[in-house]
Structures are given as C-alpha cells and as structure tokens.
Design an enzyme around this catalytic site. Structure first.
Site: not given
Length: 355
Positions: A174, A168, A115, A79
């Site tokens: 992300h 995101r 997501h 991440r």
C-alpha cells in the site's frame, strides 16, 4: 496521483532501508489488521463476553469490507510493488527497487487499504464499547478515572492503527495515502453503526435481505462496468506479472474472495442468532456466569484455530467461492450457537450430577 505515488515510494524505500530489523514486528502488526482475524479472534472473544458488541462487530466488519471493495473498484488504486514497474515517470527505466515479502502480493486494487479499514473498524467498536461501559454508574469520584481510561484506550487505538498502517506500507502493498483513507473509512463505518441499534434485534429475514442486497449490488456493479468495457479484475494479471514469487499469489486476496467470505459470515450470524440452540443457551442460568463465558471463549478460539487446517481447493475458482462461503458461514454458527449450547448442556448435566 503520480505525486502521491512517487513520494509514497520514497517513504517505502526509507522504511525498508532503515527499519528492516523490525520486519518480524511489522509482519505481526500486518496480521493484527488482517480482516480474517476479525472473525477468528476478535469476534469470538467479544461475542462470548458481550453479545451486543460481538454482533455489532460482525455488521461493521462486513459492511466496512463491502464498502472497501466498492471503493477499490471505483478508485482503481495501484499497489506500490507493481506501480514502480508499470509507471513511465522514471526516466531510462530506472525504476526504484522495492523489496517484496510473502504478504506483499495481494491481487486486488490498493485503495483504500482493507487491513487499515478493518483494523480501525473493529478497534473503534471495542474502544467505544469499553468506554460506554465505564460511563455506566459513574460518579464524581470516577470522572478522573474515566478520563484516564479514555486517554489510555484511544492512545492504544492510535498506536495500533499507526503500526498497522506502517506495516502495510513497509511490505510495499500500500501507499501511505491508501492506509490513511482506510483508517478514516473504517472509523466512519463504525461510528455509523453506533447509531444503528436495529441490528441487535434483526430477524433472519433482515439478514437474508441484507445479504442478497450486498451480493446483487456488487455483482450488478461489476456487470455494469463490464458492459462499459471496464474490467474490474484488471489488477489480478498485473499482480501475477510483477510478484517476485508466484507462490505468494493467493486466490483468497482476489476481490470476490473477500465478498464471498463476508457474505458467508453475515449469513451464518443470521441463522445462528435466530437458532433454537442459541435461544436455549441464552435461557440457561449459566449464560451470565464468568465461568460459562470463559469456557465458551476459550473453546471458540481453540476450534476456530483448527479451521486453518481446512484447506479449500483452489484449482477451481467457482468451487473455491462456494466452499469459502460455507466455511465462513460455519464460523458464527460455531461461535454463537453450537459452542454455547454444548457448554450449556455440559454444565447443566454436571449440575444435575452434583445435586
């Protein structure tokens, strides 16, 4: 991968610098893509108005999120918020500064985005269901209307997917390539279930066997890699190390938390659909009336919002997983069995009194 990561960081910095004023909207879109909202918002609405679509949505969401977990374990995706601190590609410790937010510090691996995958799954199901409904009984006059509807719905679909993906990336949870993989993966899973009609007539045994397979495969895969000295929970300590605020770390973002939540929902749906309460409510004459469906939908949404006040203790991890499974299983039981049955009985009683 360093090329993708480094350029991804540049995109994140650009978004955080030039679009900071849109944080409220982007945070909202991130919540739109939250897999948990599939069960608390999308599913109760869809199921009460179309049981076929609602059932398919749960299967797509559960299998999609399960595949997302397996791919995350395989791909070992970093991440952004911790990668910029861990990488050695920046000279003289000149790591880029990425702003973190309360929803940034997810603890699982980052690729593909859960997501993005969840949002593309459920919206693909809803759009294709709406389009198939418009095709029924279509004549030459309505072909133009169908084309306009097709263009509008798919435009809405892509607008939502792009917004979720940007949100995101903006919060640095992300990289861009991770959300793109998520969208593609979600659409593929949803399309696969367009050709799997057997889920609509699945027995309780099928639900239980599927649940058992998903659980044993995930746990077996985890244990196998542990034997090979590969720690699939490698991302949790890194997330805790580099999260700007310890209060932003939540146990429900760990890999097994999502697995338990999904297994609970599928388990509950199997029991609910095959329950006597559901079958009795289906036999009632009110089942196909708009007032019955509206009342069930509104009641479902209201009661499920109360679930957010049921705080599961997080001090004991195993207890958290057990209670999370039970809480998740109760969601489809409430939506599919308890509420339709209760509304059916109330309308039946009021009908007798009016006669």
């Amino acid at each position: 991968m360093d090329f993708l990561h480094r350029n991804g960081v540049l995109i994140i910095q650009h978004l955080q610098k030039d679009y900071r004023a849109y944080y409220t909207f982007l945070n909202f879109m991130s919540n739109v893509g939250d897999p948990r909202n599939i069960f608390f918002i999308y599913f109760p609405l869809c199921f009460q108005f179309n049981q076929t679509v609602g059932t398919k949505m749960i299967w797509v969401a559960v299998i999609g999120d399960w595949l997302n977990l397996i791919f995350k374990w395989i791909l070992f995706g970093h991440r952004p918020y911790w990668w910029v601190q861990e990488t050695q590609i920046y000279p003289n410790h000149s790591s880029p500064c990425l702003e973190q937010f309360p929803t940034t510090c997810e603890t699982g691996p980052g690729s593909p985005s859960g997501h993005a995958m969840g949002a593309s799954c459920v919206w693909y199901v809803m759009v294709t269901a709406a389009l198939s409904h418009t095709v029924c009984g279509m004549d030459k006059f309505s072909i133009t209307l169908h084309r306009l509807t097709w263009s509008f719905l798919w435009s809405v679909f892509w607008l939502i997917q792009i917004s979720v993906c940007i949100s995101r990336v903006f919060i640095a949870t992300h990289f861009p390539h991770q959300v793109i993989l998520g969208v593609i993966g979600g659409m593929l899973v949803a399309e696969a279930f367009e050709h799997t009609p057997g889920i609509q007539t699945a027995s309780l045994g099928t639900y239980l066997k599927t649940n058992l397979f998903l659980f044993l495969f995930a746990v077996g895969f985890y244990l196998l890699l542990r034997v090979l000295n590969i720690d699939l929970l490698w991302s949790v300590p890194i997330a805790k190390k580099w999260c700007a605020n310890p209060d932003w770390i939540h146990i429900d973002t760990t890999p097994f938390a999502g697995l338990v939540r999904n297994l609970g929902v599928l388990f509950g749906l199997g029991f609910a659909i095959n329950s006597e309460m559901f079958l009795l409510s289906c036999r009632g004459g009110n089942n196909y009336t708009l007032s019955f469906r509206l009342l069930c939908a509104l009641t479902s949404l209201t009661i499920l919002q109360l679930y957010h006040f049921l705080q599961i203790p997080t001090h004991e991890e195993h207890l958290f997983y057990v209670l999370s499974f039970c809480k998740s299983a109760s969601i489809p039981l409430t939506v599919v069995a308890f509420i339709p049955y209760s509304v059916h009985m109330l309308m039946k009683q009021s009908g007798k009194k009016s006669q």
